[in-house]
Write an enzyme that holds these catalytic residues in place. Structure first.
Site, PDB file in Angstrom:
ATOM      1  CG  ASP A   1      -1.846  -1.142   1.298  1.00 28.42           C
ATOM      2  OD1 ASP A   1      -2.137  -1.718   0.231  1.00 28.42           O
ATOM      3  OD2 ASP A   1      -2.297  -1.479   2.414  1.00 28.42           O
TER       4      ASP A   1
HETATM    5  N1  URA Z   1      -1.182  -5.953   3.960  1.00 30.19           N
HETATM    6  C1  URA Z   1      -1.691  -4.697   3.936  1.00 30.19           C
HETATM    7  O1  URA Z   1      -2.724  -4.431   4.521  1.00 30.19           O
HETATM    8  N2  URA Z   1      -1.016  -3.754   3.259  1.00 30.19           N
HETATM    9  C2  URA Z   1       0.137  -3.979   2.617  1.00 30.19           C
HETATM   10  O2  URA Z   1       0.715  -3.056   2.033  1.00 30.19           O
HETATM   11  C3  URA Z   1       0.668  -5.276   2.655  1.00 30.19           C
HETATM   12  C4  URA Z   1      -0.015  -6.259   3.329  1.00 30.19           C
END
Ligand code: URA
Length: 234
Positions: free
Chosen positions: A101
Site C-alpha cells: 500500500d
Molecule cells: N497488507 C496490507 O494491509 N497492506 C500492505 O501493504 C501489505 C499487506
C-alpha cells in the site's frame, strides 16, 4: 534483436535518439562501426556507444526499501512510483513483485523477470511474508488464536492461517505477522476484523529474502547472485 532496441532496453536513449546516433556512426558492434539501426545483435555482441561498452543484461533484480508515499506501480502520470526510485536504470521493463500500500514501507523486489515474480506471488508456492505491524488496542491471546485459525473477513473472504506475535504493548501494540498470501490490504483487514487499526506497517521479509538494514527508506541495491539463487529456488 535490433541494435536500436538493444541500446534502448539498456537505457541508452529513446529509439529515435538512438537511430540518429547509430546513423551518425557513434556505435560499434564487435569492433565495426554500424550505421544501420536495424541490424541484428545478440546479448553476446560487444556493443560500444560513443566508445563506452553497453553490456546487455537480460534480467535485473533490486531490493528496494519502499518509503511511505509512493505507489507500487511501474509508471503513473501523476504519482511517484517505486520504479521511479530506481534511478540507476532507465530501462522500461521494470516492475515491482507484488504491491505494498502507499503508506506501507519495507521490502519490495523490483525486477523485469516475470517468471520469478509469478512464482513468488503464486498462492501455490506459499511464500511467507513477514510484516511488522503497529496496531491500536491490546492484542490478546484470542486474537493470536484467530490469526492461527484463519480469519474470515466481513465480506466472507477466508484467510489462510497466519502467525501473530506480540512484540510489545504500550499506547499501541507492536506485532509481527507472517502471512502466506497477499490479498488487497490483507494485514489491515485481518486486524480490522478483530477491532484493531493498523497505524504503521512495514514488510521485513519475503520468502528467503530479508530487508537489508543498511537500506534507509527510498534506498535500493542490486540483489546479490546468492539472493537471486535463493529466490529462484522458491
Ligand atoms: N497488507 C496490507 O494491509 N497492506 C500492505 O501493504 C501489505 C499487506
Amino acid at each position: 534483436m535490433r541494435l536500436d532496441k538493444y541500446l534502448s532496453d539498456m537505457g541508452a536513449g529513446t529509439r529515435s535518439e538512438l537511430k540518429k546516433a547509430i546513423k551518425a556512426g557513434l556505435v560499434t558492434v564487435d569492433s565495426k562501426t554500424i550505421t544501420d539501426p536495424g541490424i541484428h545483435v545478440s546479448p553476446d555482441s560487444v556493443v560500444l556507444f560513443q566508445g563506452r561498452p553497453v553490456a546487455y543484461e537480460t534480467y535485473v533484480y533490486y531490493m528496494l526499501h519502499k518509503p511511505a508515499g509512493v505507489i507500487s506501480a511501474s509508471e503513473d502520470p501523476r504519482e511517484t512510483t517505486v520504479v521511479d526510485l530506481i534511478t540507476e536504470q532507465k530501462r522500461k521493463d521494470l516492475f515491482p513483485v507484488g504491491r505494498l500500500d502507499r503508506d506501507t514501507e519495507g521490502l519490495l523486489i523490483i525486477t523485469n523477470d516475470g517468471e520469478m515474480s509469478h512464482r513468488l506471488l503464486s498462492p501455490r508456492h506459499h511464500v511467507d511474508k513477514i510484516y511488522y505491524a503497529r496496531v491500536t488496542g491490546e492484542v490478546t491471546q484470542d486474537d493470536i488464536q484467530a490469526f492461527e485459525s484463519g480469519i474470515v473477513l466481513p465480506d466472507g473472504l477466508e484467510c489462510l492461517p497466519a502467525v501473530l506475535r506480540v512484540l510489545g504493548q504500550s499506547e499501541y501494540c507492536d506485532t509481527e505477522v507472517t502471512i502466506r498470501e497477499g490479498k488487497f490490504h490483507q494485514i489491515k483487514r485481518m486486524f480490522l476484523a478483530l477491532g484493531h487499526e493498523v497505524v504503521y506497517l512495514k514488510r521485513l521479509s519475503m520468502g528467503p529474502l530479508t530487508l537489508d538494514p543498511d537500506l534507509a527508506p527510498g534506498e535500493y541495491r542490486r540483489l546479490t547472485s546468492e539472493e537471486v539463487s535463493l529466490l529462484k529456488s522458491v
